[in-house]
Scaffold this motif. Structure first.
Motif, short mmCIF file in Angstrom:
data_model
loop_
_atom_site.label_atom_id
_atom_site.label_comp_id
_atom_site.label_asym_id
_atom_site.label_seq_id
_atom_site.Cartn_x
_atom_site.Cartn_y
_atom_site.Cartn_z
N UNK A 73 6.60 0.05 -3.73
CA UNK A 73 7.05 -0.28 -2.38
C UNK A 73 6.52 -1.61 -1.88
N UNK A 74 5.39 -2.07 -2.42
CA UNK A 74 4.65 -3.14 -1.77
C UNK A 74 4.59 -4.41 -2.62
N UNK A 75 4.38 -5.51 -1.92
CA UNK A 75 4.19 -6.80 -2.57
C UNK A 75 3.10 -7.56 -1.83
N UNK A 76 2.39 -8.42 -2.55
CA UNK A 76 1.30 -9.18 -1.96
C UNK A 76 1.74 -10.63 -1.78
N UNK A 77 1.80 -11.08 -0.53
CA UNK A 77 2.23 -12.44 -0.24
C UNK A 77 1.06 -13.39 -0.16
N UNK A 78 1.30 -14.55 0.41
CA UNK A 78 0.26 -15.55 0.53
C UNK A 78 -0.83 -15.10 1.50
N UNK A 79 -2.04 -15.61 1.25
CA UNK A 79 -3.19 -15.34 2.12
C UNK A 79 -3.49 -13.84 2.25
N UNK A 80 -3.20 -13.10 1.16
CA UNK A 80 -3.58 -11.70 1.15
C UNK A 80 -2.79 -10.81 2.08
N UNK A 81 -1.56 -11.14 2.37
CA UNK A 81 -0.74 -10.32 3.27
C UNK A 81 0.11 -9.33 2.45
N UNK A 82 0.06 -8.06 2.85
CA UNK A 82 0.80 -7.01 2.17
C UNK A 82 2.09 -6.72 2.94
N UNK A 83 3.20 -6.70 2.21
CA UNK A 83 4.52 -6.42 2.80
C UNK A 83 5.19 -5.30 2.03
N UNK A 84 6.13 -4.63 2.69
CA UNK A 84 7.09 -3.83 1.96
C UNK A 84 8.01 -4.78 1.21
N UNK A 85 8.45 -4.37 0.02
CA UNK A 85 9.42 -5.20 -0.69
C UNK A 85 10.68 -5.36 0.17
N UNK A 86 11.37 -6.49 -0.02
CA UNK A 86 12.51 -6.82 0.84
C UNK A 86 13.58 -5.73 0.87
N UNK A 87 13.74 -5.02 -0.23
CA UNK A 87 14.78 -3.99 -0.29
C UNK A 87 14.27 -2.60 0.10
N UNK A 88 12.98 -2.51 0.49
CA UNK A 88 12.37 -1.21 0.72
C UNK A 88 12.07 -0.97 2.20
N UNK A 89 12.20 0.28 2.59
CA UNK A 89 11.72 0.73 3.89
C UNK A 89 11.22 2.16 3.74
N UNK A 90 10.44 2.61 4.71
CA UNK A 90 10.00 4.01 4.72
C UNK A 90 10.54 4.65 5.98
#
Length: 356
Positions: A73-90
């Motif tokens: 579900x998750x991806x790690x962006x710049x500066x240590x920010x965690x996001x849901x993947x673009x195609x994912x939601x909960x």
């Protein structure tokens, strides 16, 4: 001949190892760790920002990646920010409460748990659980279960450190005729077993509370008359982190040093002060997340809620039990209301909704 320096060095090393094994608070202090700015996942938002990673070094100096994410579900962006993947939601109510991920940096791995944000926001905090109407013990597992069944936003409870360094639930320093700090957890449990609501340890309590994600745990760290308050705070943090319960818990205390200690150890911890003798500015500067003052403080200073919100602090009022006072704070901008009468407050909330 014996090498005295070498013997002293080995002795100190053995002592540190022994202390780390026997004391979860010292283990927490010795072990570098990470924390997240947030442990809950927003609902129904594809690619949503979830949290930022707080590490022991500037994130620019760390090589970070997510190495464990079974739900993908998750991806790690710049500066240590965690996001849901673009195609994912909960989404809510699908039977899944939380997702575990493992973050790696500097070849060290740290497991954390992200909780779906289905937590209720109805202002109701059950004081020591919902106990009065059901005739159960305060600060018991059943009082928490009843608060969940009622649909309270939070359930407050108090903790102490037993003689054998177990964090146990109790409001008073004595349980069943025993001094909490001078008795083992088993002695305390046994002394109250016949009443049907034996004293639980924090570990038992959290494991049960994590079986839902509607009602938060509002954990009050009691001020120790024997000077063990900071040891208690460290033990609490050790348990919460080990059980990956950060997303479920907020900390309150009358002991300001305890809250500042928690903020230093875990900058992401949500903390609020109870005593009422600190200004909004002081709370903000010291990194607390909110203020949790008695209703006399709000009477004395009608601008308190407004100033707290302007500073980005959340507000709670305790302990409000009469219809008139409950209605007054229900109509105010206060975030939460702690009460011994959660059933009454929920009834007033429903009545207010029907009038709109």
């Amino acid at each position: 001949m014996f090498n005295r320096k070498k013997i002293d060095s080995l002795f100190m090393m053995a002592l540190v190892i022994l202390l780390c094994i026997t004391s979860p608070s010292i283990l927490l202090a010795q072990t570098p760790s990470i924390s997240l700015s947030n442990y809950t996942i927003p609902l129904n938002s594809r690619g949503a920002y979830v949290a930022s990673v707080n590490g022991p070094l500037p994130l620019s100096q760390l090589r970070m990646k997510i190495v464990g994410d079974t739900a993908k579900l998750f991806t790690l962006g710049k500066n240590g920010k965690i996001y849901l993947r673009k195609s994912k939601l909960v989404s809510a109510n699908d039977g899944i409460r939380a997702y575990g991920i493992t973050v790696e940096f500097d070849k060290k791995r740290y497991e954390v748990e992200l909780v779906k944000d289905e937590f209720l926001r109805n202002k109701v905090i059950a004081h020591r659980g919902a106990w009065r109407a059901e005739g159960v013990m305060q600060n018991s597992i059943r009082s928490f279960q009843q608060a969940v069944a009622l649909g309270c936003a939070g359930s407050e409870f108090d903790v102490w450190l037993s003689k054998d360094r177990q964090v146990v639930l109790s409001h008073d320093p004595h349980i069943g005729g025993l001094a909490v700090e001078e008795s083992t957890a088993q002695e305390l449990y046994t002394s109250t077993l016949k009443g049907g609501d034996p004293v639980p340890t924090l570990i038992e309590f959290i494991k049960l509370a994590k079986q839902q994600n509607k009602t938060k745990m509002i954990l009050e760290i009691k001020s120790s008359p024997t000077g063990r308050s900071l040891e208690l705070a460290d033990s609490v943090l050790a348990v919460v982190h080990r059980l990956k319960a950060q997303g479920y818990i907020e900390y309150i205390s009358f002991d300001y040093a305890v809250l500042c200690h928690i903020v230093k150890r875990d900058p992401s911890a949500r903390t609020a002060y109870l005593y009422g003798n600190k200004t909004v500015g002081e709370l903000k500067v010291d990194g607390l997340a909110g203020l949790d003052y008695d209703f006399y403080q709000y009477r004395k200073d009608p601008t308190l809620i407004k100033r707290a919100k302007e500073a980005g602090l959340w507000t709670n009022v305790w302990t409000v039990n009469t219809v008139n006072e409950l209605r007054k704070f229900l109509d105010s901008e206060v975030d939460w209301i702690t009460t011994d009468e959660p059933e009454l407050l929920l009834k007033l909330i429903n009545e207010k909704k029907t009038k709109i």
